[in-house]
Design a protein around this motif. Sequence first.
Motif, PDB file in Angstrom:
ATOM      1  N   LEU A 167      -7.155   6.981   0.667  1.00  0.00           N
ATOM      2  CA  LEU A 167      -7.382   5.772   1.468  1.00  0.00           C
ATOM      3  C   LEU A 167      -6.131   5.350   2.212  1.00  0.00           C
ATOM      4  CD1 LEU A 167      -9.418   3.973  -1.292  1.00  0.00           C
ATOM      5  CD2 LEU A 167     -10.316   4.734   0.900  1.00  0.00           C
ATOM      6  N   TYR A 168      -5.139   6.242   2.244  1.00  0.00           N
ATOM      7  CA  TYR A 168      -3.845   5.882   2.839  1.00  0.00           C
ATOM      8  C   TYR A 168      -3.978   5.414   4.281  1.00  0.00           C
ATOM      9  CZ  TYR A 168       0.664   6.613   5.091  1.00  0.00           C
ATOM     10  OH  TYR A 168       1.801   6.449   5.853  1.00  0.00           O
ATOM     11  N   MET A 196      -4.985   1.883   4.216  1.00  0.00           N
ATOM     12  CA  MET A 196      -4.015   0.953   3.630  1.00  0.00           C
ATOM     13  C   MET A 196      -2.760   0.843   4.482  1.00  0.00           C
ATOM     14  SD  MET A 196      -3.911   1.450  -0.447  1.00  0.00           S
ATOM     15  CE  MET A 196      -4.340   3.160  -0.622  1.00  0.00           C
ATOM     16  N   LEU A 254       1.203   1.318   5.493  1.00  0.00           N
ATOM     17  CA  LEU A 254       2.433   1.226   4.706  1.00  0.00           C
ATOM     18  C   LEU A 254       2.396   0.052   3.741  1.00  0.00           C
ATOM     19  CD1 LEU A 254       5.142   2.037   7.407  1.00  0.00           C
ATOM     20  CD2 LEU A 254       4.307   3.514   5.588  1.00  0.00           C
ATOM     21  N   LEU A 255       1.928  -1.086   4.208  1.00  0.00           N
ATOM     22  CA  LEU A 255       2.063  -2.287   3.394  1.00  0.00           C
ATOM     23  C   LEU A 255       0.744  -2.939   3.012  1.00  0.00           C
ATOM     24  CD1 LEU A 255       5.152  -3.837   5.207  1.00  0.00           C
ATOM     25  CD2 LEU A 255       5.086  -2.812   2.938  1.00  0.00           C
ATOM     26  N   GLY A 256      -0.384  -2.383   3.519  1.00  0.00           N
ATOM     27  CA  GLY A 256      -1.673  -2.990   3.212  1.00  0.00           C
ATOM     28  C   GLY A 256      -1.953  -2.967   1.717  1.00  0.00           C
ATOM     29  N   ARG A 257      -2.780  -3.917   1.281  1.00  0.00           N
ATOM     30  CA  ARG A 257      -3.073  -3.990  -0.146  1.00  0.00           C
ATOM     31  C   ARG A 257      -4.192  -3.021  -0.522  1.00  0.00           C
ATOM     32  NH1 ARG A 257      -2.678  -7.423  -3.892  1.00  0.00           N
ATOM     33  NH2 ARG A 257      -4.919  -7.642  -4.099  1.00  0.00           N
ATOM     34  N   PHE A 258      -4.133  -2.518  -1.751  1.00  0.00           N
ATOM     35  CA  PHE A 258      -5.217  -1.721  -2.312  1.00  0.00           C
ATOM     36  C   PHE A 258      -6.186  -2.743  -2.913  1.00  0.00           C
ATOM     37  CE2 PHE A 258      -6.497   1.335  -5.902  1.00  0.00           C
ATOM     38  CZ  PHE A 258      -7.494   1.892  -5.124  1.00  0.00           C
ATOM     39  N   VAL A 314      10.540  -0.114  -0.275  1.00  0.00           N
ATOM     40  CA  VAL A 314       9.252  -0.781  -0.446  1.00  0.00           C
ATOM     41  C   VAL A 314       8.316  -0.406   0.702  1.00  0.00           C
ATOM     42  CG1 VAL A 314       8.098  -3.020  -0.452  1.00  0.00           C
ATOM     43  CG2 VAL A 314      10.171  -2.683  -1.799  1.00  0.00           C
ATOM     44  N   VAL A 315       8.848  -0.383   1.916  1.00  0.00           N
ATOM     45  CA  VAL A 315       8.015  -0.066   3.084  1.00  0.00           C
ATOM     46  C   VAL A 315       7.544   1.393   3.047  1.00  0.00           C
ATOM     47  CG1 VAL A 315       7.992   0.119   5.591  1.00  0.00           C
ATOM     48  CG2 VAL A 315       9.134  -1.812   4.489  1.00  0.00           C
ATOM     49  N   LEU A 316       8.419   2.302   2.608  1.00  0.00           N
ATOM     50  CA  LEU A 316       8.101   3.733   2.702  1.00  0.00           C
ATOM     51  C   LEU A 316       7.535   4.322   1.420  1.00  0.00           C
ATOM     52  CD1 LEU A 316      11.151   5.066   4.753  1.00  0.00           C
ATOM     53  CD2 LEU A 316       8.858   4.516   5.539  1.00  0.00           C
ATOM     54  N   ARG A 317       7.235   3.470   0.422  1.00  0.00           N
ATOM     55  CA  ARG A 317       6.873   4.018  -0.885  1.00  0.00           C
ATOM     56  C   ARG A 317       5.633   4.911  -0.842  1.00  0.00           C
ATOM     57  NH1 ARG A 317       4.650  -0.941  -0.428  1.00  0.00           N
ATOM     58  NH2 ARG A 317       2.691  -1.342  -1.500  1.00  0.00           N
ATOM     59  N   ARG A 318       4.612   4.512  -0.071  1.00  0.00           N
ATOM     60  CA  ARG A 318       3.372   5.303  -0.088  1.00  0.00           C
ATOM     61  C   ARG A 318       3.559   6.698   0.489  1.00  0.00           C
ATOM     62  NH1 ARG A 318      -0.412   0.343   1.203  1.00  0.00           N
ATOM     63  NH2 ARG A 318      -0.689  -0.369  -0.931  1.00  0.00           N
ATOM     64  N   PRO A 319       4.067   6.821   1.733  1.00  0.00           N
ATOM     65  CA  PRO A 319       4.277   8.187   2.237  1.00  0.00           C
ATOM     66  C   PRO A 319       5.223   9.003   1.357  1.00  0.00           C
ATOM     67  CG  PRO A 319       5.070   6.534   3.809  1.00  0.00           C
ATOM     68  CD  PRO A 319       4.291   5.807   2.775  1.00  0.00           C
ATOM     69  N   MET A 360       3.182  10.165  -1.714  1.00  0.00           N
ATOM     70  CA  MET A 360       2.191  11.178  -1.357  1.00  0.00           C
ATOM     71  C   MET A 360       2.863  12.511  -1.071  1.00  0.00           C
ATOM     72  SD  MET A 360      -0.348   8.897   1.013  1.00  0.00           S
ATOM     73  CE  MET A 360      -1.402  10.252   1.530  1.00  0.00           C
ATOM     74  N   MET A 369      -3.218  14.031   5.963  1.00  0.00           N
ATOM     75  CA  MET A 369      -3.541  12.619   6.167  1.00  0.00           C
ATOM     76  C   MET A 369      -2.700  12.013   7.286  1.00  0.00           C
ATOM     77  SD  MET A 369      -5.875  11.608   3.991  1.00  0.00           S
ATOM     78  CE  MET A 369      -5.751   9.859   3.695  1.00  0.00           C
TER      79      MET A 369
END
Lengths: 269, 400
Positions: free
Chosen positions: A120-121, A124, A126-130, B165-170, B173, B184
Amino acid sequence: MAAELQLAAAEGRRVAPGDAETAAFAVRGMTVSYGPKPAVFSVDMTVPEGSMTAVIGPNGAGKSTLLKAALGLQTPLAGRATAFGQPVTDVRDRIAYVPQRASVDWGFPTRVIDVVAMGLYREMGLLGRFGARLKARAADAIARVGMAEFADRQIGQLSGGQQQRVFLARALAQDADLYLLDEPFAGVDAATEKAIIAVLKELKARGKTVVAVHHDLSTVTEYFDRVVLLNVRKIAEGAVGEAFTADTLRAAYGGRLAAADLPGAVHAI
Amino acid sequence: MLFEALTLGLGYNASLVTLGAAALGMAAGVTGTFLYLRKRALVSDAISHATLPGIAAAFMLAVALGGDGRGLPVLLLGSAVSAALGLLAVQWLASRTRLTEDAAIGAVLSVFFGFGVVLLTVIQTLSTGRQAGLEDFLLGATAGMLRSEALLIAVGGLVTLAIVVVLRRPMLMTAFDPSHASAMGVNLTRTDIAMMGLVMAVTVVGLKIVGLILIVALLIIPPVAARFWSDRADRVVLLAGVVGGVAGWVGAAFSATAADLPTGPMIVLAAFALFCLSFLLAPGRGLMAAALRAASFRTRVHLRQGLLAIANDQPIYETLTLRLLARRGLALPDGVPTEAGRAAAARARLDEERWAIVRADPSLELAAARYDGLTPLEDVLTVDQISEIDARRPAPEALA
């Protein structure tokens, strides 16, 4: 379209007009090489919307490489891939990719639900909530592969088949229109194989397009309606009844295939 | 004295240094977690050692231009430039030559560090004592640190943290499944560069406090310690930040209590102490928990084996089994079962028979997956399900 014809003209090939425009997934003139020897050579393939296609061929035939190059994970020497008539990179929202299970470290500190959330990236960012809506979508995807009880499990505690189902759930969460799967049935138990094929058939019933790299010749006729035979070059492509024959298999596999290995094919002709 | 240092009671400057060290520790722990999960921890060692020639060159350049040469911003800028060169060298060697990354790291680390040491020696022989203090970048020193320097470090640490904090998701992954991340739309090259940039920022900012030799420890020990406590990446990241922050705070306070105590080693020792606590005491993955689990597992295996042997009228040879049965009043010390022992043995056999039915039934696959020969079926299925299974058991008279 003009570019398509131009490219075809430059390579001296003939292309049926409108071909790649209407296809859910199309590859044109794809050549990939890891060294001095091409792993995939000038492959064209066209997948109509709503079909289920198996990409088959011997080990080292370039099946996985073809998918990776089409998705831009591997830089091709030549060729391009489109989905729904647009370059693959422009329609990532509509494509879900399931890599080989063995390609990741399952000791990674993450739970089933976290892996599925990665699908779901794009929603979402970078900063959107899950948030609740996305959580529900992830939970639904996990339930569809029969893993609801395992949502909070650390992924390393799962069996191989369960891990494969988690990968499929991550793709389902994306709610894409085109599903590209790399060996989804490799090394899974019978129950997982049944669960996965049920999900894929359900996707097809809803008009989605499925392309899977597949290695088990005995199930091709039962699971898929179209087939692409690959051995570096494309050997055959089309409906299973036409393209999946003893002749094409012999051409793709050469001496590596015993007659006993192709029951489906032998009966089909 | 130590208490005052820990509670920021040693004056404004010392407090600022302690807070700066804590902010740096947090940033290092959090950033280091992504590096550790991406399995590239050692690259940070090459980066940190590659800062030395930059520090020395920046000093020489500043002096040649008529400056003082000791201004922290100038030195940090120089260190950042040579760290980036070192990082590029590692990337290039690993991707364009036959050298593997570990070999490339070894080569770059030693060459850059050696060159830096030569430059330091040159500075020592050339100038007139102004260079004093450049060696502090090796092991870190906070004595006589300027207020502006401490602020620079604290702010640098916090900015790094914000970017993470900003880059944590990429970054997560990419660390878990680069192929999927790329499909993705995550740009792997840019994500990796950003991660390495953050590591470089932590290294450069930390030079003055921790020193270039030990900064790698502050990047790696916190995530490794945090990993013992959680199986969730987000929590590992947070915990690593806490471990790094506490280590920075405590280490800086300790080094403030004595004149010549270098700060870097104190911070690293504090981090190591937290690692040891985690390694020993963490529930689940810690050493003690694992030992307890192994002992209890062994007990359950022996008891079950013993009971099944009794149920089948077989003799028991294992002394441990005999002892465990006797201690629970299930058998006499010579192995003759008691009344309670016979009842427990009958229950164990019944359980095995039920499990055999469950495992043969594909529709009960999920339950069957929990079979380990030890878990009673009552823990897995409901009473109703079990009575349904009992109905399928062959009646005893049919067997006879």
